[in-house]
Design a protein around this motif. Sequence first.
Motif, PDB file in Angstrom:
ATOM      1  N   ILE A 137       0.859  -1.182   0.000  1.00  0.00           N
ATOM      2  CA  ILE A 137       0.000   0.000   0.000  1.00  0.00           C
ATOM      3  C   ILE A 137       0.895   1.231   0.000  1.00  0.00           C
ATOM      4  O   ILE A 137       1.892   1.294   0.726  1.00  0.00           O
ATOM      5  CB  ILE A 137      -0.912   0.008   1.247  1.00  0.00           C
ATOM      6  CG1 ILE A 137      -2.146  -0.848   1.004  1.00  0.00           C
ATOM      7  CG2 ILE A 137      -1.349   1.422   1.605  1.00  0.00           C
ATOM      8  CD1 ILE A 137      -3.192  -0.214   0.135  1.00  0.00           C
ATOM      9  N   THR A 193      -6.065   8.344   0.508  1.00  0.00           N
ATOM     10  CA  THR A 193      -7.478   8.271   0.156  1.00  0.00           C
ATOM     11  C   THR A 193      -8.219   7.415   1.170  1.00  0.00           C
ATOM     12  O   THR A 193      -7.640   6.484   1.742  1.00  0.00           O
ATOM     13  CB  THR A 193      -7.677   7.654  -1.246  1.00  0.00           C
ATOM     14  OG1 THR A 193      -7.062   6.363  -1.282  1.00  0.00           O
ATOM     15  CG2 THR A 193      -7.053   8.530  -2.323  1.00  0.00           C
ATOM     16  N   SER A 238      -6.283   4.014  -7.380  1.00  0.00           N
ATOM     17  CA  SER A 238      -7.179   4.456  -6.297  1.00  0.00           C
ATOM     18  C   SER A 238      -6.383   5.013  -5.122  1.00  0.00           C
ATOM     19  O   SER A 238      -6.950   5.621  -4.219  1.00  0.00           O
ATOM     20  CB  SER A 238      -8.114   3.326  -5.840  1.00  0.00           C
ATOM     21  OG  SER A 238      -7.401   2.249  -5.267  1.00  0.00           O
ATOM     22  N   ASN A 239      -5.047   4.831  -5.123  1.00  0.00           N
ATOM     23  CA  ASN A 239      -4.208   5.505  -4.137  1.00  0.00           C
ATOM     24  C   ASN A 239      -4.188   7.018  -4.355  1.00  0.00           C
ATOM     25  O   ASN A 239      -3.910   7.778  -3.435  1.00  0.00           O
ATOM     26  CB  ASN A 239      -2.767   4.983  -4.217  1.00  0.00           C
ATOM     27  CG  ASN A 239      -2.607   3.596  -3.651  1.00  0.00           C
ATOM     28  OD1 ASN A 239      -2.705   3.396  -2.450  1.00  0.00           O
ATOM     29  ND2 ASN A 239      -2.380   2.623  -4.516  1.00  0.00           N
ATOM     30  N   SER A 278      -7.597  -1.859   0.175  1.00  0.00           N
ATOM     31  CA  SER A 278      -7.935  -1.887   1.603  1.00  0.00           C
ATOM     32  C   SER A 278      -9.418  -2.088   1.851  1.00  0.00           C
ATOM     33  O   SER A 278      -9.808  -2.716   2.836  1.00  0.00           O
ATOM     34  CB  SER A 278      -7.456  -0.605   2.279  1.00  0.00           C
ATOM     35  OG  SER A 278      -8.087   0.521   1.719  1.00  0.00           O
ATOM     36  N   TRP A 316      -6.787   8.728  -6.034  1.00  0.00           N
ATOM     37  CA  TRP A 316      -8.115   9.114  -6.469  1.00  0.00           C
ATOM     38  C   TRP A 316      -8.700  10.206  -5.574  1.00  0.00           C
ATOM     39  O   TRP A 316      -8.567  10.178  -4.352  1.00  0.00           O
ATOM     40  CB  TRP A 316      -8.990   7.863  -6.424  1.00  0.00           C
ATOM     41  CG  TRP A 316     -10.386   8.014  -6.870  1.00  0.00           C
ATOM     42  CD1 TRP A 316     -10.851   8.745  -7.911  1.00  0.00           C
ATOM     43  CD2 TRP A 316     -11.516   7.370  -6.283  1.00  0.00           C
ATOM     44  NE1 TRP A 316     -12.214   8.597  -8.013  1.00  0.00           N
ATOM     45  CE2 TRP A 316     -12.639   7.763  -7.021  1.00  0.00           C
ATOM     46  CE3 TRP A 316     -11.673   6.507  -5.215  1.00  0.00           C
ATOM     47  CZ2 TRP A 316     -13.914   7.312  -6.718  1.00  0.00           C
ATOM     48  CZ3 TRP A 316     -12.937   6.051  -4.915  1.00  0.00           C
ATOM     49  CH2 TRP A 316     -14.047   6.456  -5.659  1.00  0.00           C
ATOM     50  N   GLY A 325      -3.875  -1.468  -4.907  1.00  0.00           N
ATOM     51  CA  GLY A 325      -4.878  -0.418  -5.034  1.00  0.00           C
ATOM     52  C   GLY A 325      -4.708   0.438  -6.268  1.00  0.00           C
ATOM     53  O   GLY A 325      -5.602   1.203  -6.619  1.00  0.00           O
ATOM     54  N   ASN A 345      -9.762   2.863  -0.885  1.00  0.00           N
ATOM     55  CA  ASN A 345      -8.690   2.301  -1.695  1.00  0.00           C
ATOM     56  C   ASN A 345      -9.145   0.904  -2.100  1.00  0.00           C
ATOM     57  O   ASN A 345      -9.627   0.140  -1.263  1.00  0.00           O
ATOM     58  CB  ASN A 345      -7.396   2.248  -0.885  1.00  0.00           C
ATOM     59  CG  ASN A 345      -6.275   1.524  -1.605  1.00  0.00           C
ATOM     60  OD1 ASN A 345      -6.264   0.299  -1.645  1.00  0.00           O
ATOM     61  ND2 ASN A 345      -5.357   2.281  -2.167  1.00  0.00           N
ATOM     62  N   SER A 346      -9.010   0.559  -3.378  1.00  0.00           N
ATOM     63  CA  SER A 346      -9.595  -0.688  -3.854  1.00  0.00           C
ATOM     64  C   SER A 346      -8.980  -1.918  -3.199  1.00  0.00           C
ATOM     65  O   SER A 346      -9.618  -2.971  -3.121  1.00  0.00           O
ATOM     66  CB  SER A 346      -9.473  -0.782  -5.377  1.00  0.00           C
ATOM     67  OG  SER A 346      -8.121  -0.764  -5.777  1.00  0.00           O
ATOM     68  N   ARG A 357      -3.075   6.628   4.573  1.00  0.00           N
ATOM     69  CA  ARG A 357      -3.187   6.538   3.119  1.00  0.00           C
ATOM     70  C   ARG A 357      -3.729   7.884   2.636  1.00  0.00           C
ATOM     71  O   ARG A 357      -4.388   8.604   3.379  1.00  0.00           O
ATOM     72  CB  ARG A 357      -4.153   5.430   2.689  1.00  0.00           C
ATOM     73  CG  ARG A 357      -3.808   4.071   3.227  1.00  0.00           C
ATOM     74  CD  ARG A 357      -4.713   3.000   2.614  1.00  0.00           C
ATOM     75  NE  ARG A 357      -6.123   3.306   2.759  1.00  0.00           N
ATOM     76  CZ  ARG A 357      -6.868   2.968   3.796  1.00  0.00           C
ATOM     77  NH1 ARG A 357      -6.328   2.329   4.819  1.00  0.00           N
ATOM     78  NH2 ARG A 357      -8.148   3.263   3.842  1.00  0.00           N
TER      79      ARG A 357
END
Length: 475
Positions: free
Chosen positions: A22, A172, A68-69, A178, A71, A65, A175-176, A170
Amino acid sequence: MAAYELVRKGIPVTMLETGEDIQHGTLVRLAGRNLFRRLPPMTKAEGFVVTGDPETNLEYNYALGGLSNQWTGAVPRFCPEDFTAGEQIHEKYRWPVTYGDIAAYYEIAERTMEITADPGDVPSLPAGYCDYRQQVPKDWQSVRQAALKRGQGFTTMPLADGPPYLLLSRGTSFNSYSKLIAGLVGKPGFKLITRAHALKLEWDGQKKKVVAAIYCDRQTMAHHRVSASAFVVACGPLSSPKLLFNSGCNDHPNGMGNSAGLLGKYLHDHPREWWAVDMDTPLTSLSPPAYLTRLPHASSNPLLASSWTLGAFGTVGKIKSRLGQKTTYFGVQVFGTMVPEEKYYVAPAKNDKDEFGCPALEVHIRFDENVLDNMVKARAHLMQLMQDAGHKGAIREIVPTLVPGTAKHYGGAARMHASPRFGVTDGFNRLHDIPNVLVVDASCFTTGAEKNPTVTVMALAARSADRLARDLRAM
């Protein structure tokens, strides 16, 4: 999202993830406002050759992710007309799904995301499921009324920013990895292999189907093989077509899914612009941002539209937004659209190789004059709307971002259509000529709307996974 749904339906899943860790950023939320957000960096992608606009942006993220990290969390749904408007130009722009087909799957995706939104429908933006409710400040209601007179909606931008009070390591909230995958790790029937970069799909000429995926361990560079009954491809709108091109075989010499010569074609992206506006009257600084929807489809050229996101601008503006104070300036982000055309494409490069020894990917796209003109008109439209609402203003210097790739919203290179004459995939994201292979990222988009694509990608992936689960159980 597809893996999440398949496991929920009792289907064993092996997931190949090219990332390992991540990426760390920072997100601090207080009383429903983002006090601080630091996103992790991205790197310029390797293994691509640009032949269209030389400024084309190709940043990528090989991490758990993926993108998406980085996004922003915007999750507006497409509206019913977004799936049908293109057929006014040609039947090739008709989606093989309707809004009604995926409405339930929108909600499945939204329930994983901890969304803040106004729960009411507005023109061109159906309301979705939200955990937290937020309306635009009262002194912006005159803008909402001016928008309604034009057939537009003005509402809170639906955002997957998480609960009102939050401290994250993170960048965001959603996250896809997490929020969807981490919870599956350790469950029976789910296996995650990290550092596993998919290289090709393996075809069985006797069984007439794909039987395995070949991947490279990014640490050892050794190649491995994973067999399965079906294969869900979600490498991103550029790399998914690349994987299919790399999977050519005797029965599919030009790449899997390319029997009609459409693989890689109709590439499209969001033109995106940033600018700030100075107003002659103060308004409450917007946090979360507000969203002005497109002009009605009936009064617009097919597949050409714009949407506007209005929020706090600059350090002082952001501080004022945190405190609920008024300001005389705000920032604007505009997303436009382009008509997908066959002349814009991705394809294997003739001479260059990527780090795995496979052909690099040629990316050929640019924004035509009608696309750029639409963005210029978007500036004037917003300023006139604000003036009609009683708030005269002027645009500051415009940030030069009108090149492909700055929005990170590529799509269409493995487009879906009911007919194999016009599509690589069918209405359930299956390759027309190889139905045990599904492509579930934005490369399946038949056309692009002026909205962030994330929640629509997730809804389509959930729908295709639901159908795949039923098909596998029936085997």
